[in-house]
Write a protein that holds these residues in place. Structure first.
Motif, PDB file in Angstrom:
ATOM      1  N   GLU A  42      17.377  13.967  18.967  1.00  0.00           N
ATOM      2  CA  GLU A  42      18.544  14.308  18.167  1.00  0.00           C
ATOM      3  C   GLU A  42      18.177  14.674  16.728  1.00  0.00           C
ATOM      4  OE1 GLU A  42      22.352  12.053  20.054  1.00  0.00           O
ATOM      5  OE2 GLU A  42      20.920  10.740  19.023  1.00  0.00           O
ATOM      6  N   TRP A  43      17.020  14.247  16.257  1.00  0.00           N
ATOM      7  CA  TRP A  43      16.598  14.580  14.905  1.00  0.00           C
ATOM      8  C   TRP A  43      16.315  16.070  14.736  1.00  0.00           C
ATOM      9  CZ3 TRP A  43      16.304  11.474  10.565  1.00  0.00           C
ATOM     10  CH2 TRP A  43      16.580  10.117  10.777  1.00  0.00           C
ATOM     11  N   SER A  44      16.040  16.755  15.831  1.00  0.00           N
ATOM     12  CA  SER A  44      15.732  18.187  15.752  1.00  0.00           C
ATOM     13  C   SER A  44      16.927  19.074  16.073  1.00  0.00           C
ATOM     14  CB  SER A  44      14.576  18.534  16.703  1.00  0.00           C
ATOM     15  OG  SER A  44      14.924  18.232  18.050  1.00  0.00           O
ATOM     16  N   LYS A  45      18.087  18.470  16.303  1.00  0.00           N
ATOM     17  CA  LYS A  45      19.279  19.271  16.598  1.00  0.00           C
ATOM     18  C   LYS A  45      19.775  19.982  15.343  1.00  0.00           C
ATOM     19  CE  LYS A  45      21.023  16.731  20.601  1.00  0.00           C
ATOM     20  NZ  LYS A  45      20.959  17.914  21.489  1.00  0.00           N
ATOM     21  N   PRO A  46      20.325  21.209  15.486  1.00  0.00           N
ATOM     22  CA  PRO A  46      20.881  21.912  14.320  1.00  0.00           C
ATOM     23  C   PRO A  46      22.071  21.150  13.747  1.00  0.00           C
ATOM     24  CG  PRO A  46      20.642  23.372  16.221  1.00  0.00           C
ATOM     25  CD  PRO A  46      20.438  21.986  16.727  1.00  0.00           C
ATOM     26  N   THR A  52      18.063  21.239  10.437  1.00  0.00           N
ATOM     27  CA  THR A  52      18.216  20.257  11.501  1.00  0.00           C
ATOM     28  C   THR A  52      18.764  18.952  10.935  1.00  0.00           C
ATOM     29  OG1 THR A  52      15.993  19.367  11.180  1.00  0.00           O
ATOM     30  CG2 THR A  52      16.208  21.248  12.691  1.00  0.00           C
ATOM     31  N   VAL A  53      19.002  17.992  11.827  1.00  0.00           N
ATOM     32  CA  VAL A  53      19.408  16.659  11.381  1.00  0.00           C
ATOM     33  C   VAL A  53      18.346  16.068  10.466  1.00  0.00           C
ATOM     34  CG1 VAL A  53      19.816  14.289  12.159  1.00  0.00           C
ATOM     35  CG2 VAL A  53      20.894  16.214  13.369  1.00  0.00           C
ATOM     36  N   HIS A  54      17.076  16.240  10.822  1.00  0.00           N
ATOM     37  CA  HIS A  54      15.970  15.754   9.988  1.00  0.00           C
ATOM     38  C   HIS A  54      16.027  16.399   8.610  1.00  0.00           C
ATOM     39  CE1 HIS A  54      11.853  15.435   8.416  1.00  0.00           C
ATOM     40  NE2 HIS A  54      11.674  14.420   9.259  1.00  0.00           N
ATOM     41  N   ASP A  55      16.244  17.706   8.579  1.00  0.00           N
ATOM     42  CA  ASP A  55      16.334  18.414   7.297  1.00  0.00           C
ATOM     43  C   ASP A  55      17.488  17.877   6.460  1.00  0.00           C
ATOM     44  OD1 ASP A  55      14.246  20.084   8.092  1.00  0.00           O
ATOM     45  OD2 ASP A  55      15.595  21.654   8.822  1.00  0.00           O
ATOM     46  N   LEU A  56      18.621  17.658   7.095  1.00  0.00           N
ATOM     47  CA  LEU A  56      19.797  17.205   6.359  1.00  0.00           C
ATOM     48  C   LEU A  56      19.594  15.797   5.815  1.00  0.00           C
ATOM     49  CD1 LEU A  56      22.544  18.020   5.367  1.00  0.00           C
ATOM     50  CD2 LEU A  56      23.520  17.332   7.566  1.00  0.00           C
ATOM     51  N   ALA A  57      18.931  14.945   6.594  1.00  0.00           N
ATOM     52  CA  ALA A  57      18.622  13.602   6.094  1.00  0.00           C
ATOM     53  C   ALA A  57      17.702  13.686   4.885  1.00  0.00           C
ATOM     54  CB  ALA A  57      17.985  12.766   7.199  1.00  0.00           C
ATOM     55  N   ALA A  58      16.726  14.597   4.940  1.00  0.00           N
ATOM     56  CA  ALA A  58      15.829  14.785   3.795  1.00  0.00           C
ATOM     57  C   ALA A  58      16.605  15.317   2.584  1.00  0.00           C
ATOM     58  CB  ALA A  58      14.701  15.737   4.166  1.00  0.00           C
ATOM     59  N   HIS A  59      17.572  16.191   2.845  1.00  0.00           N
ATOM     60  CA  HIS A  59      18.395  16.724   1.757  1.00  0.00           C
ATOM     61  C   HIS A  59      19.201  15.609   1.085  1.00  0.00           C
ATOM     62  CE1 HIS A  59      21.300  19.052  -0.485  1.00  0.00           C
ATOM     63  NE2 HIS A  59      22.286  18.522   0.224  1.00  0.00           N
ATOM     64  N   ILE A  60      19.782  14.711   1.867  1.00  0.00           N
ATOM     65  CA  ILE A  60      20.521  13.585   1.290  1.00  0.00           C
ATOM     66  C   ILE A  60      19.591  12.766   0.397  1.00  0.00           C
ATOM     67  CG2 ILE A  60      21.807  11.468   1.797  1.00  0.00           C
ATOM     68  CD1 ILE A  60      22.615  12.792   4.489  1.00  0.00           C
ATOM     69  N   ARG A 164      26.849  13.542  12.470  1.00  0.00           N
ATOM     70  CA  ARG A 164      27.612  13.042  13.611  1.00  0.00           C
ATOM     71  C   ARG A 164      27.965  14.186  14.558  1.00  0.00           C
ATOM     72  NH1 ARG A 164      30.155   7.973  13.345  1.00  0.00           N
ATOM     73  NH2 ARG A 164      31.837   8.804  14.659  1.00  0.00           N
ATOM     74  N   HIS A 165      28.476  15.277  14.002  1.00  0.00           N
ATOM     75  CA  HIS A 165      28.863  16.409  14.839  1.00  0.00           C
ATOM     76  C   HIS A 165      27.657  17.005  15.557  1.00  0.00           C
ATOM     77  CE1 HIS A 165      33.059  17.487  13.101  1.00  0.00           C
ATOM     78  NE2 HIS A 165      32.843  16.190  13.030  1.00  0.00           N
ATOM     79  N   ALA A 166      26.540  17.100  14.853  1.00  0.00           N
ATOM     80  CA  ALA A 166      25.336  17.698  15.451  1.00  0.00           C
ATOM     81  C   ALA A 166      24.833  16.890  16.635  1.00  0.00           C
ATOM     82  CB  ALA A 166      24.240  17.807  14.390  1.00  0.00           C
TER      83      ALA A 166
END
Length: 283
Positions: A42-46, A52-60, A164-166
């Motif tokens: 799920e970490w690699s989902k857009p 990705t989810v991973h990218d968005l977590a890094a952005h936060i 969550r949506h991803a």
């Protein structure tokens, strides 16, 4: 009405201040709960276009570091000559994500917990009557601290919903956070309508249903639209929409044409449709 440039010396037109200071800690806890419950794939989902989810977590994590004033080697937050604010923000966000591509989920979660806890403490002690960072989508730079802090809360909440949506989850229905987020997003209404002339006293009403259950009234004054004027009589136009449509429109999870197909409009359609162009993020 002759609209003038936004005046930040008297921000009463932004409406009643919002206090979100005690919401950062539970928001962080909710984010960490979601991330800790993700499966490896799920970490690699857009999550959002290009990330990705991973990218968005890094952005936060990057947002948190920015509020704390922490720096990372190789990541400079300096605008280039001729660079617009929007281009600058998008560039440094991508540079930060690129620097964290190889971080494991466990490393990101640990770093988010550390930085997020410190940001929550920082905001808990913030003076809401002081001056904060600019909020471009509300048309005010600098902005009052209460709006700067509330804007920051909406970013963390929005990114959590995107994760969550991803990963196949619905928007978190918890009503207190959702209500605060929508209340903050609606502070963009005066700026959204700045190019929509109307006689002084003209009012637009925006109604969002349960579980947020809020009504906002924005009034055309002699020189701007304002959220500070009291509702009176029947508004010239009204827009009724559900909370999911509202927050996704404000963050461009859906576009205005999609939102217009879902909302109920009455009165002067020109004003109502202009309000549905609202954007409450840097876009």
């Amino acid at each position: 009405m002759s609209l003038q440039p936004d005046d930040v010396s008297n921000p009463s037109w932004l409406g009643k201040p919002i206090d979100v200071r005690l919401l950062f800690e539970p928001e962080l806890a909710s984010l960490l709960d979601v991330l800790r419950g993700l499966r490896c794939n799920e970490w690699s989902k857009p999550a959002v276009p290009g990330w990705t989810v991973h990218d968005l977590a890094a952005h936060i994590l990057g947002d948190l570091h920015g509020r704390l004033g922490w720096s990372t080697e190789g990541h400079q937050r300096t605008m280039a000559a001729g660079e617009t604010l929007e281009a600058f923000i998008h560039r440094v966000n991508q540079e930060w994500i690129d620097l964290h591509t190889d971080h494991s989920p466990a490393e990101l979660i640990e770093a988010l917990e550390l930085a997020g806890t410190q940001v929550a403490c920082q905001f808990e002690g913030a003076d809401l009557d002081s001056t904060g960072l600019g909020v471009s989508w509300a048309g005010t730079d600098p902005a009052p601290m209460w709006l700067d802090v509330a804007r920051e809360f909406t970013e963390y909440w929005t990114h959590r919903q995107q994760i969550r949506h991803a990963t196949g989850r619905d928007t978190d229905p918890e009503p207190s956070a959702l209500s605060v987020v929508l209340d903050t997003f609606m502070r963009a209404l005066p700026h959204t309508l700045r190019h929509t002339p109307a006689p002084a006293g003209t009012q637009l009403q925006v109604v969002i249903g349960e579980p947020a259950a809020f009504t906002w009234t924005v009034t055309a004054t002699a020189d701007r639209w304002s959220l500070a004027e009291a509702p009176r009589g029947r508004p010239a136009a009204s827009v009724r929409l559900d909370p999911e449509t509202a927050w996704r429109l404000c963050t461009r999870g859906i576009d205005p044409s999609t939102a217009l197909a879902r909302v109920r409009i009455s009165g002067e359609r020109r004003i109502a449709e202009a309000a549905c162009q609202i954007v409450s993020i840097v876009y």
